[in-house]
Design an enzyme around this catalytic site. Structure first.
Site, PDB file in Angstrom:
ATOM      1  N   GLU A 222       0.865  -1.180   0.000  1.00 60.76           N
ATOM      2  CA  GLU A 222       0.000   0.000   0.000  1.00 60.76           C
ATOM      3  C   GLU A 222       0.900   1.227   0.000  1.00 60.76           C
ATOM      4  O   GLU A 222       1.473   1.576   1.031  1.00 60.76           O
ATOM      5  CB  GLU A 222      -0.923  -0.007   1.229  1.00 60.76           C
ATOM      6  CG  GLU A 222      -1.943  -1.119   1.225  1.00 60.76           C
ATOM      7  CD  GLU A 222      -2.874  -1.067   0.032  1.00 60.76           C
ATOM      8  OE1 GLU A 222      -3.177   0.051  -0.438  1.00 60.76           O
ATOM      9  OE2 GLU A 222      -3.278  -2.135  -0.439  1.00 60.76           O
ATOM     10  N   CYS A 257      -1.770   8.989   2.330  1.00 55.58           N
ATOM     11  CA  CYS A 257      -1.441   8.423   1.017  1.00 55.58           C
ATOM     12  C   CYS A 257      -2.489   8.741  -0.035  1.00 55.58           C
ATOM     13  O   CYS A 257      -2.197   8.716  -1.229  1.00 55.58           O
ATOM     14  CB  CYS A 257      -1.230   6.914   1.128  1.00 55.58           C
ATOM     15  SG  CYS A 257      -2.617   6.047   1.892  1.00 55.58           S
TER      16      CYS A 257
END
Length: 490
Positions: A222, A257
Site C-alpha cells: 500500500e 497516502c
C-alpha cells in the site's frame, strides 16, 4: 552487567527467528484456524479500543498533534467498524464457495475453500499509526493467521502503546508486536513469511519485495503517489472546495497516502477556485492557522525540512497565493496553495505528503487526462464535475487505485470497495472481505466418486477417443453425440 542486559535485549535475526518459530508452532497446531479463536481475538480488539480510547488519542497527539476528532473518527471508529463487520460476516466468509463443474469431470462437484496462509508480517506506516497497524491485522485474524505487527518507529508513542495493548489483550502465542527501526525490520525481513503487507513509500517497498523474493513470499504493498484532483467549472464551488480541504488538510494535514496532491483546473476558473480556498481555509483554521488546534503538525524535523525544500525552491516560492507560513519549533506549516507551479519543479515530481497544494492550469478540462496519465499511477484520483461525459472519460482514461467523483478520500470508508494501488501506487487490496481474501489462500477442491469411470481417457488412444475428448473439452453437445457415434463404430 548493564551491557550484558542490553545485548540480550537486542532484537536480531535470531530473535526474529524465535518469534516466527513460536507463531508457526501455534499455527501448525491449528490454534488460529478455529472460528472461536478468531472471534475471541476480534472481540478482544474491540475491548482494547473501548477501554483505552483516551490513551490512544493521547499517543496520536504525542506523535502527530492529531486533533481528537480525527483520532476518534478516522482511526478508532473506523477500526471498530472494521472489527464489527468481520465479526458479523466472518462465518460466511469462511464457508466454502460452490463452483460449477463441466462435462470434462462429470460426475463431480467442486468448491473453493478459504484457508489461512500461515504466519504473516504486517509493516505499518506512521501517518495513521493506529488504523494502518490494526486494520490489516483484523483481516489476518479473520482469515485465521498468526501475525507479527511491526509498527512505524516514526510514531513511537503509538508503537509503544500498541505493543503494550496487544500483549495485554490478545493471544501472544499467535499475535505479536515487534517495536524498533531499520535493524529490527531487517531482521524480520530475513525470515520466511507466508505473506507480507507493507504500507509506506516506494523506496522501502522495493527493499521489502527484494527480501520477500528470496523466499517466494507474496506481498501486498500500500503505497502512495501524486493523487490528482480535476476541478471543472459549473459546479457547487463552495462544496467542492470544502471537500478538497477535508481530504487535504483535514486528513492529517496532508500526510495521507490518498490526500489530494495537486489540482488541475482551467485557466479561466483558477482565480475563482483560489478565492474559494482563501475564504474556506480562513473560515476553518482562522487568520493564523499555525495556532489552530485542528491541524496536525508535520511528523518530524526531517519531513519538515523536506517540505520546506519543496516550498522554497526558487521557481516555486513565488507561486504561493495563500499560506506559506511556518513554525520550525512546533513543526507546523500553514495550509499553502500555489498557482501555476512549473511542471519540472520538485513539488510536481515528488509526492508532497504535507500541507502544500499546487494548482496547475490548462486550456480545457479534457487536457487533464493526458497530464495525469503521463505520470505514474496514483493511489487515488478525484474529479469535481456535473458533466456526465467527463465523468465517463475520467473513469475510462484514468488508472488509479481508486476514483472518487465530487468528493475526496471518502472511498476509504466503504468496506464494500477494495482499497489498494496499481503500478507504482501498490499491489493487492484490503478492507472488508477484501482483507479476509488478502490473507487467505483460495484452495480449489474437486470431488468425484468411483462411478462414471470412462475408458476413453485411458490407452490405447484411438481416433474415436480423441474426437470424443475434444468434444467433451469443447463443450459441444452435438459434437459429443457425433463423436460417440463415430467411436462406437471404431
Amino acid at each position: 552487567m548493564a551491557s550484558e542486559v542490553e545485548k540480550k535485549a537486542v532484537f536480531d535475526i535470531d530473535s526474529a527467528k524465535e518469534v516466527v518459530q513460536e507463531l508457526r508452532a501455534s499455527f501448525v497446531a491449528g490454534k488460529t484456524k478455529d472460528y472461536e479463536w478468531r472471534r475471541t481475538q476480534l472481540k478482544a480488539m474491540l475491548k482494547l479500543m473501548d477501554e483505552n480510547e483516551p490513551q490512544i488519542v493521547a499517543a496520536l497527539r504525542d506523535d502527530l498533534s492529531k486533533p481528537e476528532l480525527e483520532s476518534s473518527i478516522y482511526e478508532i471508529a473506523m477500526l471498530k467498524n472494521s472489527c464489527k463487520l468481520a465479526l458479523k460476516k466472518m462465518k460466511h466468509w469462511m464457508m466454502p464457495e460452490k463452483a460449477k463443474t463441466s462435462l470434462a469431470t462429470f460426475p463431480s462437484s467442486a468448491e473453493i475453500v478459504s484457508e489461512p496462509l500461515g504466519v504473516v508480517l504486517v509493516i505499518s506506516a506512521w501517518n495513521y499509526p493506529f488504523l494502518l497497524s490494526l486494520d490489516p491485522v483484523i483481516g489476518a485474524i479473520a482469515a485465521g493467521n498468526a501475525i507479527v505487527l511491526k509498527p512505524s518507529e516514526i510514531s513511537p508513542a503509538t508503537a509503544s502503546l500498541l505493543a503494550k495493548l496487544v500483549a495485554n489483550y490478545m493471544d501472544s502465542s499467535c499475535i505479536k508486536v515487534v517495536e524498533g527501526a531499520v535493524p529490527e525490520t531487517t531482521a524480520l525481513l530475513e525470515q520466511k513469511w507466508d505473506k507480507i503487507m507493507y504500507t509506506g513509500n516506494g523506496r522501502i517497498a522495493r527493499i521489502v519485495m527484494a527480501a520477500a523474493a528470496k523466499h517466494l513470499t507474496p506481498v501486498v504493498l500500500e503505497l502512495g503517489g501524486k493523487c490528482p484532483v480535476i476541478v471543472d467549472s459549473g459546479i457547487n464551488l463552495q462544496v467542492a472546495t470544502r471537500r478538497i480541504i477535508a481530504g487535504k488538510w483535514g486528513c492529517n494535514n496532508g500526510q495521507a497516502c490518498i490526500s489530494p496532491d495537486y489540482i488541475i483546473t482551467t485557466k479561466d476558473y483558477a482565480v475563482e477556485l483560489v478565492d474559494s480556498f482563501k475564504c474556506e481555509l480562513e473560515l476553518f483554521y482562522g487568520k493564523n492557522p499555525l495556532e489552530s488546534k485542528d491541524l496536525s503538525r508535520v511528523v518530524n524535523s526531517n519531513h519538515f525540512a523536506r517540505l520546506l525544500k519543496l516550498l522554497d525552491e526558487d521557481k516555486v516560492s513565488s507561486k504561493i497565493v495563500y499560506g506559506g507560513e511556518r513554525d520550525k519549533s512546533n513543526l507546523k506549516i500553514a495550509p499553502t496553495v500555489l498557482l501555476d507551479v512549473p511542471q519540472d519543479s520538485l513539488i510536481m515530481n515528488e509526492e508532497i505528503f504535507g500541507p502544500l497544494l499546487p494548482i496547475i492550469t490548462i486550456d480545457k478540462v479534457e487536457d487533464s487526462f493526458d497530464l495525469i496519465t503521463s505520470g505514474t499511477k496514483p493511489l487515488a484520483a478525484y474529479m469535481f464535475t456535473n458533466n456526465k461525459k467527463l465523468k465517463e472519460k475520467f473513469v475510462e482514461k484514468v488508472s488509479a487505485g481508486g476514483l472518487v467523483i465530487n468528493d475526496t478520500t471518502v472511498h476509504l470508508a466503504e468496506p464494500t470497495l477494495p482499497f489498494g494501488g496499481v503500478g507504482d501506487s501498490g499491489m493487492g487490496a484490503y478492507h472488508g472481505k477484501f482483507s479476509f481474501d488478502t490473507f487467505s489462500h483460495k484452495k480449489a477442491v474437486l470431488y468425484r466418486s468411483f462411478a462414471g469411470d470412462a475408458p476413453l481417457r485411458y490407452p490405447p488412444y484411438t481416433n474415436g477417443k480423441l474426437r470424443l475428448l475434444k468434444s467433451l473439452l469443447g463443450g459441444s453437445i452435438l459434437g459429443i453425440i457425433r463423436a460417440l457415434m463415430g467411436w462406437s463404430k471404431a
